[in-house]
Design an enzyme around this catalytic site. Structure first.
Site, PDB file in Angstrom:
ATOM      1  CB  THR A   1      22.514  67.282  56.673  1.00  0.00           C
ATOM      2  OG1 THR A   1      23.569  68.116  57.159  1.00  0.00           O
ATOM      3  CG2 THR A   1      21.552  66.950  57.805  1.00  0.00           C
TER       4      THR A   1
ATOM      5  CD  GLN B   1      35.046  68.566  56.333  1.00  0.00           C
ATOM      6  OE1 GLN B   1      35.970  68.983  55.644  1.00  0.00           O
ATOM      7  NE2 GLN B   1      34.084  69.365  56.775  1.00  0.00           N
TER       8      GLN B   1
ATOM      9  CG  HIS C   1      28.865  73.292  51.344  1.00  0.00           C
ATOM     10  ND1 HIS C   1      29.372  73.968  52.429  1.00  0.00           N
ATOM     11  CD2 HIS C   1      28.116  72.287  51.848  1.00  0.00           C
ATOM     12  CE1 HIS C   1      28.924  73.404  53.541  1.00  0.00           C
ATOM     13  NE2 HIS C   1      28.167  72.376  53.216  1.00  0.00           N
TER      14      HIS C   1
ATOM     15  CB  THR D   1      12.015  69.430  39.957  1.00  0.00           C
ATOM     16  OG1 THR D   1      10.614  69.190  39.780  1.00  0.00           O
ATOM     17  CG2 THR D   1      12.631  69.889  38.646  1.00  0.00           C
TER      18      THR D   1
ATOM     19  CB  CYS E   1      26.859  72.466  63.177  1.00  0.00           C
ATOM     20  SG  CYS E   1      27.059  72.120  61.434  1.00  0.00           S
TER      21      CYS E   1
HETATM   22  N1  PLP Z   1      29.400  65.543  57.551  1.00  0.00           N
HETATM   23  C1  PLP Z   1      30.531  66.202  57.784  1.00  0.00           C
HETATM   24  C2  PLP Z   1      31.739  65.446  58.230  1.00  0.00           C
HETATM   25  C3  PLP Z   1      30.594  67.594  57.626  1.00  0.00           C
HETATM   26  O1  PLP Z   1      31.730  68.245  57.877  1.00  0.00           O
HETATM   27  C4  PLP Z   1      29.423  68.276  57.208  1.00  0.00           C
HETATM   28  C5  PLP Z   1      29.417  69.740  57.069  1.00  0.00           C
HETATM   29  O2  PLP Z   1      29.977  70.455  57.875  1.00  0.00           O
HETATM   30  C6  PLP Z   1      28.267  67.525  56.958  1.00  0.00           C
HETATM   31  C7  PLP Z   1      28.288  66.167  57.132  1.00  0.00           C
HETATM   32  C8  PLP Z   1      27.013  68.179  56.501  1.00  0.00           C
HETATM   33  O3  PLP Z   1      27.081  68.567  55.154  1.00  0.00           O
HETATM   34  P1  PLP Z   1      26.052  69.652  54.597  1.00  0.00           P
HETATM   35  O4  PLP Z   1      26.496  70.971  55.119  1.00  0.00           O
HETATM   36  O5  PLP Z   1      26.154  69.551  53.104  1.00  0.00           O
HETATM   37  O6  PLP Z   1      24.715  69.258  55.092  1.00  0.00           O
END
Ligand code: PLP
Length: 377
Positions: A70, A179, A201, A238, A323
């Site tokens: 994000t 992804q 992750h 940091t 989300c």
């Molecule tokens: N972009 C995509 C296509 C994602 O699938 C995700 C997570 O679901 C993100 C961005 C956000 O990543 P993060 O969870 O590391 O903020």
């Protein structure tokens, strides 16, 4: 538990946890410290950066650590609009990007930017042609994800890059490859992108660490977090040493794991497609090319009920992006499905530990759900 929601997040292999533990309680020094332990830690951070960069591939200096995908997405938008502040205030994206792109763009609209959101076809795809039609003299940024997190569609980012070059556009091109990384080719040079977002992750790494690739075409990237000057002054704070160690170890483990190979995941997805489509009523929603994501629907059977029922049996799947708990995701909405199909969408996403037996269990549970309940819509 049968975990089939790897697009939401992935389990952490023991080797990754051990690499992190080592840094958390052993080599805990601040990489900015001047004494030997600090200097050694700085060296290790640069080693981990180089290892991740080699897997992309890119130059280590082009890879900036962030706290998540994000953050990388938000930073890429800011960086592009800063560099192109004299080019204009028009942005092109797709209607099916992750909220990490769409939400900051909504805020920018309130500040006078103009955003064109390309709608996908019924197959979930957007095309370079749509970008060509939307491109303007004052387009400062094109941001298009490489793999859609709900449909698994692989978007034509390289074609868009070629189009921008051919039209002599000054727009910068960003891709959200969260992804895509280690599942479809992500070489930023081959794709022709200026910036690319990653997150650990989704590949067996820890939550809370991401990266932004920045090509040399982005001159003097604007600091995201001014402060103590870490990350060559671009993102202070940091360094999250344990998370970075975990990110690098996850990349190493994934690349060395034959069970995580795109070909194996694609074969499993294919098997799943056949099993699920054999259940009366189940339809395929999008035929995305990413090897690890499939979206189907059981029209008339609300996905929330299916997910709860299967969850109670230890089978974890989702209705789309993690989300968007409980409501129809913007991706499903953008596909223009009929109401019954949209309400019944299910996303299944695979990881290295999944087997055909997991798919068999999923198919049996879904079929039993269908047989036990009446359609509600
Ligand atoms: N972009 C995509 C296509 C994602 O699938 C995700 C997570 O679901 C993100 C961005 C956000 O990543 P993060 O969870 O590391 O903020």
């Amino acid at each position: 538990m049968i975990y089939l929601d790897h697009a939401a997040t992935t389990p952490l292999p023991r080797a990754v946890a051990e690499a992190m533990y080592d840094v958390l309680v052993g080599d805990f020094a601040n990489p900015s410290a001047q004494y030997p332990a600090g200097v050694a830690m700085k060296k290790r951070v640069e080693g981990w950066r180089a290892a991740i960069a080699a897997a992309i591939p890119c130059q280590p200096r082009q890879l900036h650590f962030t706290s998540c995908g994000t953050e990388s997405d938000n930073w890429a938008i800011q960086a592009a609009l800063w560099q192109n502040r004299r080019v204009g205030r028009h942005i092109i994206t797709t209607a099916v990007e992750h909220s990490a792109i769409l939400e900051p763009l909504k805020l920018l609209e309130q500040q006078g930017y103009e955003v064109t959101r390309l709608k996908p076809g019924r197959d979930g795809m957007v095309t370079a042609r749509q970008v060509a039609d939307a491109l303007r003299e004052d387009t400062a940024l094109v941001t298009m994800m490489l793999v859609n997190n709900e449909t698994g569609c692989v978007f034509p980012v390289a074609e868009v890059a070629a189009l921008l070059r051919q039209r002599g556009s000054r727009a910068l091109l960003h891709t959200d490859a969260v992804q895509a990384f280690l599942k479809v080719p992500c070489d930023p040079k081959a794709l022709g992108v200026d910036m690319m977002s990653l997150s650990a992750h989704k590949i067996g790494g820890p939550k809370g660490i991401g990266a932004l690739y920045v090509a040399d075409t982005v001159r003097a990237i604007r600091p995201l977090l001014p402060g103590g000057g870490q990350e060559e002054g671009t993102r202070s704070g940091t360094e999250a040493t344990a998370q970075i160690a975990g990110f690098a170890k996850a990349v190493e483990v994934r690349r060395g794991d034959a069970a995580a190979s795109p070909a194996r995941l694609a074969a499993l997805k294919d098997y799943c497609r056949q099993k699920l489509l054999a259940i009366p009523g189940v339809v395929e929603v999008a035929r995305g090319d990413a090897p690890h994501i499939i979206m189907v629907s059981l029209p008339g059977y609300p996905s929330a009920n299916v997910i709860t029922d299967l969850g109670a049996q230890g089978i974890c799947i989702s209705a789309g992006s993690a989300c968007h708990r409980g409501r129809l995701s913007h991706v499903v909405e953008a596909l223009g499905l009929d109401k019954r199909t949209a309400a019944g969408v299910l996303r299944i996403s695979f990881g290295p530990e999944n087997t055909e037996a997991d798919v068999d269990a999923l198919a049996a549970a879904l079929d039993a759900h269908r047989a036990r309940r009446f359609p509600m819509l």
